[in-house]
Scaffold this motif. Structure first.
Motif, PDB file in Angstrom:
ATOM      1  N   ALA A 182      14.204 -16.566 -18.521  1.00 39.41           N
ATOM      2  CA  ALA A 182      12.709 -16.576 -18.352  1.00 39.41           C
ATOM      3  C   ALA A 182      12.103 -17.798 -18.089  1.00 39.41           C
ATOM      4  CB  ALA A 182      12.208 -16.147 -19.484  1.00 39.41           C
ATOM      5  N   ALA A 183      12.476 -18.790 -18.554  1.00 43.85           N
ATOM      6  CA  ALA A 183      11.848 -20.228 -18.409  1.00 43.85           C
ATOM      7  C   ALA A 183      12.332 -20.836 -16.979  1.00 43.85           C
ATOM      8  CB  ALA A 183      12.618 -21.207 -19.683  1.00 43.85           C
ATOM      9  N   MET A 184      13.578 -20.660 -16.578  1.00 43.21           N
ATOM     10  CA  MET A 184      14.075 -21.119 -15.453  1.00 43.21           C
ATOM     11  C   MET A 184      13.812 -20.443 -14.082  1.00 43.21           C
ATOM     12  SD  MET A 184      17.972 -22.464 -16.599  1.00 43.21           S
ATOM     13  CE  MET A 184      18.501 -22.875 -14.995  1.00 43.21           C
ATOM     14  N   ARG A 191       7.862 -24.781  -9.796  1.00 44.03           N
ATOM     15  CA  ARG A 191       7.950 -25.914  -9.963  1.00 44.03           C
ATOM     16  C   ARG A 191       7.169 -26.775 -10.789  1.00 44.03           C
ATOM     17  NH1 ARG A 191      10.916 -26.997  -3.994  1.00 44.03           N
ATOM     18  NH2 ARG A 191      12.160 -25.324  -4.127  1.00 44.03           N
ATOM     19  N   LEU A 192       6.643 -26.137 -11.759  1.00 40.67           N
ATOM     20  CA  LEU A 192       5.654 -26.732 -12.721  1.00 40.67           C
ATOM     21  C   LEU A 192       6.509 -27.352 -13.791  1.00 40.67           C
ATOM     22  CD1 LEU A 192       3.181 -23.731 -13.202  1.00 40.67           C
ATOM     23  CD2 LEU A 192       2.812 -26.060 -12.159  1.00 40.67           C
ATOM     24  N   VAL A 193       5.963 -28.541 -14.582  1.00 38.11           N
ATOM     25  CA  VAL A 193       6.793 -28.914 -15.773  1.00 38.11           C
ATOM     26  C   VAL A 193       6.619 -28.086 -16.883  1.00 38.11           C
ATOM     27  CG1 VAL A 193       6.298 -31.453 -15.265  1.00 38.11           C
ATOM     28  CG2 VAL A 193       4.578 -30.179 -16.168  1.00 38.11           C
ATOM     29  N   TYR A 194       7.412 -28.015 -17.791  1.00 38.55           N
ATOM     30  CA  TYR A 194       7.711 -26.778 -18.739  1.00 38.55           C
ATOM     31  C   TYR A 194       6.352 -26.298 -19.426  1.00 38.55           C
ATOM     32  CZ  TYR A 194      10.673 -24.289 -21.755  1.00 38.55           C
ATOM     33  OH  TYR A 194      11.446 -23.258 -22.297  1.00 38.55           O
ATOM     34  N   HIS A 195       5.786 -27.263 -20.092  1.00 36.48           N
ATOM     35  CA  HIS A 195       4.531 -26.683 -20.917  1.00 36.48           C
ATOM     36  C   HIS A 195       3.597 -25.949 -20.113  1.00 36.48           C
ATOM     37  CE1 HIS A 195       2.390 -30.154 -19.308  1.00 36.48           C
ATOM     38  NE2 HIS A 195       1.202 -29.830 -19.883  1.00 36.48           N
ATOM     39  N   ARG A 196       3.286 -26.478 -18.890  1.00 38.77           N
ATOM     40  CA  ARG A 196       2.382 -25.531 -17.811  1.00 38.77           C
ATOM     41  C   ARG A 196       2.431 -24.280 -17.815  1.00 38.77           C
ATOM     42  NH1 ARG A 196      -2.446 -26.904 -16.538  1.00 38.77           N
ATOM     43  NH2 ARG A 196      -2.104 -26.164 -14.812  1.00 38.77           N
ATOM     44  N   ILE A 197       3.661 -23.752 -17.880  1.00 39.09           N
ATOM     45  CA  ILE A 197       3.949 -22.420 -17.336  1.00 39.09           C
ATOM     46  C   ILE A 197       3.403 -21.359 -18.629  1.00 39.09           C
ATOM     47  CG2 ILE A 197       5.963 -22.947 -15.975  1.00 39.09           C
ATOM     48  CD1 ILE A 197       7.745 -21.727 -18.241  1.00 39.09           C
ATOM     49  N   PHE A 198       3.115 -22.096 -19.603  1.00 37.70           N
ATOM     50  CA  PHE A 198       2.657 -21.461 -20.769  1.00 37.70           C
ATOM     51  C   PHE A 198       1.027 -21.425 -21.092  1.00 37.70           C
ATOM     52  CE2 PHE A 198       6.929 -23.004 -22.060  1.00 37.70           C
ATOM     53  CZ  PHE A 198       7.685 -21.857 -22.155  1.00 37.70           C
ATOM     54  N   LEU A 199       0.448 -22.188 -20.093  1.00 37.29           N
ATOM     55  CA  LEU A 199      -1.084 -22.256 -20.072  1.00 37.29           C
ATOM     56  C   LEU A 199      -1.773 -21.472 -19.183  1.00 37.29           C
ATOM     57  CD1 LEU A 199      -1.022 -26.213 -20.668  1.00 37.29           C
ATOM     58  CD2 LEU A 199      -1.118 -24.315 -22.362  1.00 37.29           C
ATOM     59  N   ARG A 250       1.081 -19.156 -25.192  1.00 37.74           N
ATOM     60  CA  ARG A 250      -0.145 -20.148 -25.012  1.00 37.74           C
ATOM     61  C   ARG A 250      -0.136 -20.954 -25.884  1.00 37.74           C
ATOM     62  NH1 ARG A 250      -4.326 -16.750 -24.817  1.00 37.74           N
ATOM     63  NH2 ARG A 250      -5.038 -17.245 -27.028  1.00 37.74           N
ATOM     64  N   ALA A 251       0.277 -20.593 -27.445  1.00 33.92           N
ATOM     65  CA  ALA A 251       0.305 -21.535 -28.402  1.00 33.92           C
ATOM     66  C   ALA A 251       1.313 -22.497 -28.310  1.00 33.92           C
ATOM     67  CB  ALA A 251       0.578 -20.758 -29.766  1.00 33.92           C
ATOM     68  N   VAL A 252       2.388 -22.140 -27.503  1.00 30.80           N
ATOM     69  CA  VAL A 252       3.585 -22.859 -27.127  1.00 30.80           C
ATOM     70  C   VAL A 252       3.176 -23.923 -26.373  1.00 30.80           C
ATOM     71  CG1 VAL A 252       6.005 -23.099 -26.059  1.00 30.80           C
ATOM     72  CG2 VAL A 252       5.550 -21.376 -27.796  1.00 30.80           C
ATOM     73  N   GLY A 253       2.574 -23.668 -25.315  1.00 31.15           N
ATOM     74  CA  GLY A 253       2.040 -24.916 -24.315  1.00 31.15           C
ATOM     75  C   GLY A 253       0.921 -25.439 -25.131  1.00 31.15           C
ATOM     76  N   GLU A 254       0.277 -25.269 -25.668  1.00 32.30           N
ATOM     77  CA  GLU A 254      -0.819 -25.956 -26.414  1.00 32.30           C
ATOM     78  C   GLU A 254      -0.079 -26.841 -27.579  1.00 32.30           C
ATOM     79  OE1 GLU A 254      -3.386 -23.022 -27.916  1.00 32.30           O
ATOM     80  OE2 GLU A 254      -4.484 -22.781 -25.863  1.00 32.30           O
ATOM     81  N   GLY A 255       0.757 -26.529 -28.125  1.00 29.52           N
ATOM     82  CA  GLY A 255       1.531 -27.305 -29.041  1.00 29.52           C
ATOM     83  C   GLY A 255       2.482 -28.450 -28.254  1.00 29.52           C
ATOM     84  N   MET A 256       2.976 -28.244 -27.256  1.00 31.19           N
ATOM     85  CA  MET A 256       3.463 -29.168 -26.611  1.00 31.19           C
ATOM     86  C   MET A 256       2.643 -30.222 -26.089  1.00 31.19           C
ATOM     87  SD  MET A 256       6.326 -26.932 -24.323  1.00 31.19           S
ATOM     88  CE  MET A 256       7.464 -28.332 -23.576  1.00 31.19           C
ATOM     89  N   GLU A 257       1.536 -29.756 -25.376  1.00 31.79           N
ATOM     90  CA  GLU A 257       0.458 -30.695 -24.691  1.00 31.79           C
ATOM     91  C   GLU A 257       0.095 -31.740 -26.309  1.00 31.79           C
ATOM     92  OE1 GLU A 257      -2.612 -29.713 -21.524  1.00 31.79           O
ATOM     93  OE2 GLU A 257      -2.882 -28.628 -23.202  1.00 31.79           O
ATOM     94  N   ALA A 258      -0.220 -30.847 -27.204  1.00 35.34           N
ATOM     95  CA  ALA A 258      -0.711 -31.749 -28.451  1.00 35.34           C
ATOM     96  C   ALA A 258       0.076 -32.911 -29.075  1.00 35.34           C
ATOM     97  CB  ALA A 258      -1.060 -30.806 -29.635  1.00 35.34           C
ATOM     98  N   VAL A 259       1.629 -32.687 -28.896  1.00 36.26           N
ATOM     99  CA  VAL A 259       2.429 -33.802 -29.070  1.00 36.26           C
ATOM    100  C   VAL A 259       2.846 -34.717 -28.197  1.00 36.26           C
ATOM    101  CG1 VAL A 259       3.136 -32.473 -31.176  1.00 36.26           C
ATOM    102  CG2 VAL A 259       4.378 -32.068 -29.211  1.00 36.26           C
ATOM    103  N   GLY A 260       2.510 -34.298 -26.838  1.00 39.76           N
ATOM    104  CA  GLY A 260       2.712 -35.215 -25.671  1.00 39.76           C
ATOM    105  C   GLY A 260       3.832 -34.891 -24.808  1.00 39.76           C
ATOM    106  N   GLU A 261       4.230 -33.586 -25.230  1.00 40.32           N
ATOM    107  CA  GLU A 261       5.614 -33.214 -24.383  1.00 40.32           C
ATOM    108  C   GLU A 261       5.111 -32.555 -23.230  1.00 40.32           C
ATOM    109  OE1 GLU A 261       7.514 -30.472 -27.002  1.00 40.32           O
ATOM    110  OE2 GLU A 261       8.507 -32.202 -28.328  1.00 40.32           O
ATOM    111  N   THR A 262       4.536 -33.261 -22.052  1.00 40.35           N
ATOM    112  CA  THR A 262       4.086 -32.979 -20.868  1.00 40.35           C
ATOM    113  C   THR A 262       4.829 -33.317 -19.524  1.00 40.35           C
ATOM    114  OG1 THR A 262       2.603 -34.993 -21.067  1.00 40.35           O
ATOM    115  CG2 THR A 262       1.740 -32.908 -21.951  1.00 40.35           C
ATOM    116  N   GLU A 263       6.000 -33.793 -19.916  1.00 36.65           N
ATOM    117  CA  GLU A 263       6.735 -34.130 -18.538  1.00 36.65           C
ATOM    118  C   GLU A 263       8.131 -33.477 -19.012  1.00 36.65           C
ATOM    119  OE1 GLU A 263       5.597 -35.733 -16.180  1.00 36.65           O
ATOM    120  OE2 GLU A 263       3.402 -35.923 -17.097  1.00 36.65           O
ATOM    121  N   VAL A 264       8.342 -32.647 -19.504  1.00 34.31           N
ATOM    122  CA  VAL A 264       9.575 -31.841 -19.725  1.00 34.31           C
ATOM    123  C   VAL A 264       9.957 -31.145 -18.450  1.00 34.31           C
ATOM    124  CG1 VAL A 264      10.955 -30.142 -20.893  1.00 34.31           C
ATOM    125  CG2 VAL A 264       9.284 -31.702 -22.116  1.00 34.31           C
ATOM    126  N   ARG A 265      10.944 -31.485 -17.767  1.00 36.48           N
ATOM    127  CA  ARG A 265      11.640 -30.971 -16.557  1.00 36.48           C
ATOM    128  C   ARG A 265      12.955 -30.296 -16.975  1.00 36.48           C
ATOM    129  NH1 ARG A 265       8.402 -33.099 -12.811  1.00 36.48           N
ATOM    130  NH2 ARG A 265       9.499 -32.663 -10.885  1.00 36.48           N
TER     131      ARG A 265
END
Length: 315
Positions: A182-184, A191-199, A250-265
């Protein structure tokens, strides 16, 4: 002293290789020439820690026999690495993706092979230096073909690390395999960074469809997914309505964004960045093949497999 050979020591293999060395094992990495040269010259560096002394070679024929073998390459490199390695191993495990990841080890090492699910993250920077990017656990389990106790032997060689030994490793293997597809799949096409696919609702939709199709294949194989480590809880997600799944994702993506996990490739995006092949057959194709054997309709998974195959670098 325990001897360890890491076949395909890129990012993840280097992290595990350093862990084994720090635990007192004699470690040999089989890696690409640039990484091999840098490690032999200045040691293996993980994050900002002092270098670890390990041996590195580029030819698997020179690695020698070992107590524990770790297969850490991309799945498409298995024929060259396993075919080129003449040594014996008392225990063997793989941190590769895919629900069939243990099968090449069973074919090569028989009762020494165990099942493994790695939730550890790693990124390879300059040669000789890897980053431990995610500190998840490693789950090990004897397979029906394994000499009993082999998984526990591997776990004992890594004291102080997050290792779990499971009586039945299949649910964990399938749960990671479904999540990986699902993720890959979504990341590989967008070609989005990880958290973006949940937003975004569009990418959440495809993620959910891929996860549900994967869960249907697992069920046909008689495997029940589990809610394990991390925020996704793949079993619960695939039993949700689409509306509730959207809220969960959506909560997963927002949670990653809140803790700065915004460059996960994720790994497929790292391969795309480098213009290298990615694991279409191991992650997606094997699931489609299993679905075909059960006569299951998996249209999203089938389409993603075809598109990623067409997008594979040819040079």
């Amino acid at each position: 002293m325990t001897s360890v050979v890491v076949l395909g020591a890129g990012a993840l293999g280097s992290v595990y290789g350093a862990w084994f060395a720090e635990a007192g094992a004699e470690v040999t990495l089989v890696a690409r020439p640039a990484h091999t040269e840098a490690v032999n010259r200045g040691g293996l560096r993980i994050d900002d820690r002092p270098p670890v002394e390990v041996r590195a070679v580029s030819d698997p024929d020179k690695a020698g026999d070992c107590d524990i073998l770790l297969l850490a390459s991309k799945a498409f490199d298995n024929p060259d690495l396993l075919g080129g390695y003449p040594g014996a191993a008392q225990a063997a495990f793989s941190v590769q993706n895919g629900v069939r990841q243990a099968e090449p080890l069973v074919a090569r090492f028989g009762s020494a092979a165990v099942g493994c699910v790695s939730l550890v993250g790693g990124t390879l920077g300059e040669p000789g230096h890897a980053t431990h990017s995610f500190d998840g656990p490693t789950l090990l389990g004897d397979l029906p073909t394994t000499e009993p106790g082999t998984a526990a032997t591997i776990a004992q060689a890594l004291p102080g690390r997050k290792l779990e030994v499971h009586d039945d490793i299949a649910p964990a293997l399938w749960s990671k395999g479904v999540l990986a597809a699902a993720a890959m799949g979504v990341v590989g096409l967008t070609r989005l960074v990880y958290h973006r696919i949940f937003l975004m609702p569009e990418t959440r939709d495809v993620f959910y469809d891929l996860a549900c199709e994967g869960a249907s294949i697992a069920a046909a194989e008689g495997v029940e997914l589990i809610d394990g480590h991390g925020p996704f809880q793949i079993r619960a997600l695939t039993q949700e309505s689409r509306e509730n799944a959207h809220r969960r994702l959506r909560a997963v993506g927002e949670g990653m964004e809140a803790v700065g996990e915004t460059e996960v490739r994720v790994s497929i995006l790292q391969s795309i960045d480098r213009g290298r092949p990615f694991e279409v057959q191991a992650v997606f194709g094997d699931l489609v093949d299993i679905a075909n054997g059960h006569g299951l309709e998996v249209p999203t998974l089938r389409a993603v497999t075809r598109l990623l195959t067409a997008a594979m670098p040819t040079g």
